[in-house]
Scaffold this motif. Structure first.
Motif, PDB file in Angstrom:
ATOM      1  N   ASN A   1      57.177  58.279  16.567  1.00 42.78           N
ATOM      2  CA  ASN A   1      57.093  59.031  15.487  1.00 42.78           C
ATOM      3  C   ASN A   1      57.575  60.330  15.567  1.00 42.78           C
ATOM      4  O   ASN A   1      57.181  61.253  16.214  1.00 42.78           O
ATOM      5  N   LYS A   2      58.960  60.373  15.094  1.00 46.15           N
ATOM      6  CA  LYS A   2      59.811  61.621  15.189  1.00 46.15           C
ATOM      7  C   LYS A   2      59.083  62.780  14.322  1.00 46.15           C
ATOM      8  O   LYS A   2      59.567  63.919  14.500  1.00 46.15           O
ATOM      9  N   GLU A   3      58.476  62.418  13.226  1.00 45.66           N
ATOM     10  CA  GLU A   3      57.745  63.482  12.583  1.00 45.66           C
ATOM     11  C   GLU A   3      56.851  64.333  13.075  1.00 45.66           C
ATOM     12  O   GLU A   3      56.456  65.262  12.756  1.00 45.66           O
ATOM     13  N   LEU A   4      56.452  63.998  14.503  1.00 45.93           N
ATOM     14  CA  LEU A   4      55.520  64.877  15.015  1.00 45.93           C
ATOM     15  C   LEU A   4      56.121  66.065  16.017  1.00 45.93           C
ATOM     16  O   LEU A   4      55.569  66.594  16.885  1.00 45.93           O
ATOM     17  N   ILE A   5      57.503  65.758  16.041  1.00 47.41           N
ATOM     18  CA  ILE A   5      58.292  66.532  17.152  1.00 47.41           C
ATOM     19  C   ILE A   5      58.066  68.185  16.560  1.00 47.41           C
ATOM     20  O   ILE A   5      57.746  69.159  17.516  1.00 47.41           O
ATOM     21  N   PRO A   6      58.403  68.468  15.385  1.00 45.23           N
ATOM     22  CA  PRO A   6      57.957  69.927  14.997  1.00 45.23           C
ATOM     23  C   PRO A   6      56.689  70.308  15.145  1.00 45.23           C
ATOM     24  O   PRO A   6      56.419  71.593  15.736  1.00 45.23           O
ATOM     25  N   LEU A   7      55.714  69.685  14.907  1.00 46.52           N
ATOM     26  CA  LEU A   7      54.190  69.822  15.216  1.00 46.52           C
ATOM     27  C   LEU A   7      54.286  70.264  16.818  1.00 46.52           C
ATOM     28  O   LEU A   7      53.336  71.180  17.145  1.00 46.52           O
ATOM     29  N   ALA A   8      54.495  69.389  17.471  1.00 47.89           N
ATOM     30  CA  ALA A   8      54.278  69.758  19.045  1.00 47.89           C
ATOM     31  C   ALA A   8      55.019  70.704  19.427  1.00 47.89           C
ATOM     32  O   ALA A   8      54.827  71.680  20.385  1.00 47.89           O
ATOM     33  N   LEU A   9      56.338  71.130  18.969  1.00 44.14           N
ATOM     34  CA  LEU A   9      56.820  72.319  19.286  1.00 44.14           C
ATOM     35  C   LEU A   9      56.263  73.763  18.661  1.00 44.14           C
ATOM     36  O   LEU A   9      56.020  74.567  19.520  1.00 44.14           O
ATOM     37  N   ILE A  10      55.727  73.597  17.612  1.00 44.61           N
ATOM     38  CA  ILE A  10      54.877  74.859  17.010  1.00 44.61           C
ATOM     39  C   ILE A  10      53.547  74.812  17.850  1.00 44.61           C
ATOM     40  O   ILE A  10      53.523  76.142  18.240  1.00 44.61           O
ATOM     41  N   ILE A  11      53.037  74.001  18.235  1.00 43.49           N
ATOM     42  CA  ILE A  11      51.828  73.905  19.106  1.00 43.49           C
ATOM     43  C   ILE A  11      52.111  74.641  20.554  1.00 43.49           C
ATOM     44  O   ILE A  11      51.443  75.403  20.928  1.00 43.49           O
TER      45      ILE A  11
ATOM     46  N   PHE B   1      55.421  61.525  25.243  1.00 44.92           N
ATOM     47  CA  PHE B   1      56.872  61.304  24.944  1.00 44.92           C
ATOM     48  C   PHE B   1      57.190  59.967  24.273  1.00 44.92           C
ATOM     49  O   PHE B   1      58.159  60.163  23.447  1.00 44.92           O
ATOM     50  N   ARG B   2      56.401  59.064  24.789  1.00 45.53           N
ATOM     51  CA  ARG B   2      56.815  57.600  24.148  1.00 45.53           C
ATOM     52  C   ARG B   2      56.180  57.840  22.567  1.00 45.53           C
ATOM     53  O   ARG B   2      56.751  57.308  21.508  1.00 45.53           O
ATOM     54  N   VAL B   3      55.000  58.470  22.165  1.00 46.79           N
ATOM     55  CA  VAL B   3      54.271  58.612  21.126  1.00 46.79           C
ATOM     56  C   VAL B   3      55.236  59.522  20.344  1.00 46.79           C
ATOM     57  O   VAL B   3      55.677  59.305  18.816  1.00 46.79           O
ATOM     58  N   LEU B   4      55.953  60.491  20.791  1.00 53.41           N
ATOM     59  CA  LEU B   4      56.982  61.491  20.047  1.00 53.41           C
ATOM     60  C   LEU B   4      58.176  60.622  19.619  1.00 53.41           C
ATOM     61  O   LEU B   4      58.777  61.036  18.646  1.00 53.41           O
ATOM     62  N   MET B   5      58.777  59.829  20.386  1.00 52.58           N
ATOM     63  CA  MET B   5      59.817  59.133  20.260  1.00 52.58           C
ATOM     64  C   MET B   5      59.601  57.965  19.218  1.00 52.58           C
ATOM     65  O   MET B   5      60.412  57.664  18.307  1.00 52.58           O
TER      66      MET B   5
END
Length: 84
Positions: free
Chosen positions: A10-20, A4-8
């Motif tokens: 780097n906000k551009e990784l949030i869609p990738l995490a949701l798709i995965i 969650f810290r990494v996602l906060m």
């Protein structure tokens, strides 16, 4: 929590995490569906040693069946008549 810290940061990784996450949950739900509903998947071989005897040939075992028609094979019919 480190994810969650990494996602906060780097906000551009949030869609990738949701798709995965969606792909993994879809794959696992299909696996559970296949194990429970498909007659060709064998889990317990002790209670049902010959599961192929319970398969109905009129029910398609595929997800999508397009224009499937059953036609008897003539050579097989001749062999069946000869062995009777």
């Amino acid at each position: 929590m480190k994810v969650f810290r990494v996602l906060m940061k780097n906000k551009e990784l949030i869609p990738l995490a949701l798709i995965i996450t969606a792909a993994a949950s879809g794959a696992s739900s299909f696996a559970v569906y296949s194990l429970n509903k498909k007659p060709d998947v064998i889990i317990d071989r002790k209670r049902n040693p010959e599961p192929w005897e319970n398969v109905d040939p009129n029910v398609p075992g595929k997800l999508i069946t397009i224009n499937q028609q059953w036609k008897p094979i003539e050579e097989l019919q001749k062999v069946r008549r000869a062995t009777r």
